[in-house]
Design a protein around this motif. Structure first.
Motif, mmCIF file in Angstrom:
data_model
loop_
_atom_site.group_PDB
_atom_site.id
_atom_site.type_symbol
_atom_site.label_atom_id
_atom_site.label_comp_id
_atom_site.label_asym_id
_atom_site.label_seq_id
_atom_site.Cartn_x
_atom_site.Cartn_y
_atom_site.Cartn_z
ATOM 1 N N VAL A 17 88.202 -29.362 -88.991
ATOM 2 C CA VAL A 17 87.147 -29.053 -89.906
ATOM 3 C C VAL A 17 85.953 -28.376 -89.272
ATOM 4 N N TRP A 18 85.539 -27.116 -89.991
ATOM 5 C CA TRP A 18 84.216 -26.440 -89.424
ATOM 6 C C TRP A 18 82.997 -27.066 -89.899
ATOM 7 N N GLU A 21 81.739 -26.976 -93.580
ATOM 8 C CA GLU A 21 82.785 -27.486 -94.812
ATOM 9 C C GLU A 21 82.353 -28.887 -95.247
ATOM 10 N N SER A 22 82.465 -28.794 -96.858
ATOM 11 C CA SER A 22 81.972 -29.847 -97.581
ATOM 12 C C SER A 22 83.106 -30.865 -97.854
ATOM 13 N N TYR A 25 85.676 -29.960 -100.267
ATOM 14 C CA TYR A 25 86.915 -29.085 -99.801
ATOM 15 C C TYR A 25 87.926 -30.042 -98.768
ATOM 16 N N VAL A 26 87.400 -30.792 -98.007
ATOM 17 C CA VAL A 26 88.255 -31.643 -97.465
ATOM 18 C C VAL A 26 89.216 -32.472 -98.382
ATOM 19 N N GLU A 29 91.422 -29.631 -100.566
ATOM 20 C CA GLU A 29 92.248 -28.897 -99.779
ATOM 21 C C GLU A 29 92.990 -29.234 -98.389
ATOM 22 N N ARG A 30 92.449 -30.253 -98.024
ATOM 23 C CA ARG A 30 93.013 -30.996 -96.708
ATOM 24 C C ARG A 30 93.723 -32.037 -96.997
ATOM 25 N N GLU A 41 79.233 -26.232 -107.086
ATOM 26 C CA GLU A 41 78.823 -26.196 -105.688
ATOM 27 C C GLU A 41 77.558 -26.263 -105.403
ATOM 28 N N CYS A 60 80.339 -31.976 -103.039
ATOM 29 C CA CYS A 60 80.001 -30.550 -102.599
ATOM 30 C C CYS A 60 78.861 -30.233 -101.680
#
Length: 200
Positions: A17-18, A21-22, A25-26, A29-30, A41, A60
């Motif tokens: 995770v950068w 990153e929200s 998103y995790v 997408e993850r 957003e 977000c």
């Protein structure tokens, strides 16, 4: 970085995770939980609303690193969360003794767990009162805003079992719907409140 947190009663780990990153998103997408929607957003539309330690937030706007060790409930886990809350008592303000409704400690309310047989997406789980009311009142059209509205409406009814129309409007004011004109959404929350009061 690696983020470890609980999502819908299950321990989850997100790797690589950068920093910017929200949580949204995790989740999408993850972890493969697409219920929370990605729209503005900017925290303006409410379509990405989840509960973070019991409090509705726009995912977000939450950095993924902020959820380390915390508890997240998405729309996929809402039915089971609601069921366990009904069986074991309310969390939030009620859990700390702030109201007279069958209270339990906040720690006890946070210990709910999804049943192992349930799918990650919430399939095969009986719908919560709020979810069923949205269907029965015809409050779902395109469905894009619905997950955020369900999370917010559930949180409202947890805190206020008999909300006025003004209470409902205020609670849902951060959730935009471009299809319904809101009247059926208001009907759904009224219906859910009525059904919850009948069940008590």
């Amino acid at each position: 970085m690696r983020v470890n947190f609980t999502v819908n009663g299950r321990q989850q780990e997100a790797d690589d995770v950068w920093e910017g990153e929200s949580l949204l998103y995790v989740l999408r997408e993850r972890l493969g939980l697409p219920g929370s929607k990605n729209a503005c957003e900017q925290g303006e539309c409410g379509s990405c609303t989840v509960r973070l330690d019991g409090v509705p937030v726009c995912s977000c706007l939450v950095a993924a690193g902020q959820v380390e060790g915390r508890d997240v409930v998405t729309v996929e886990g809402l039915a089971d969360f609601s069921k366990q809350r009904d069986e074991h008592g309310h969390g939030g303000a009620c859990g700390t003794g702030g109201c007279g409704v069958k209270g339990v400690s906040l720690d006890a309310a946070k210990r709910w767990q999804a049943r192992p047989g349930d799918s990650q997406t919430g399939e095969g789980v009986e719908l919560s009162t709020v979810q069923q009311a949205f269907i029965d009142a015809g409050a779902v059209q395109c469905g894009f805003c619905t997950p955020g509205l369900l999370i917010q409406a559930d949180a409202l009814l947890e805190e206020n079992s008999s909300p006025s129309d003004q209470d409902i409007r205020e609670a849902l004011s951060g959730n935009l719907c471009r299809c319904t004109g809101y009247e059926k959404i208001l009907d759904a929350v009224r219906l859910a409140a009525a059904r919850q009061s009948e069940a008590v």
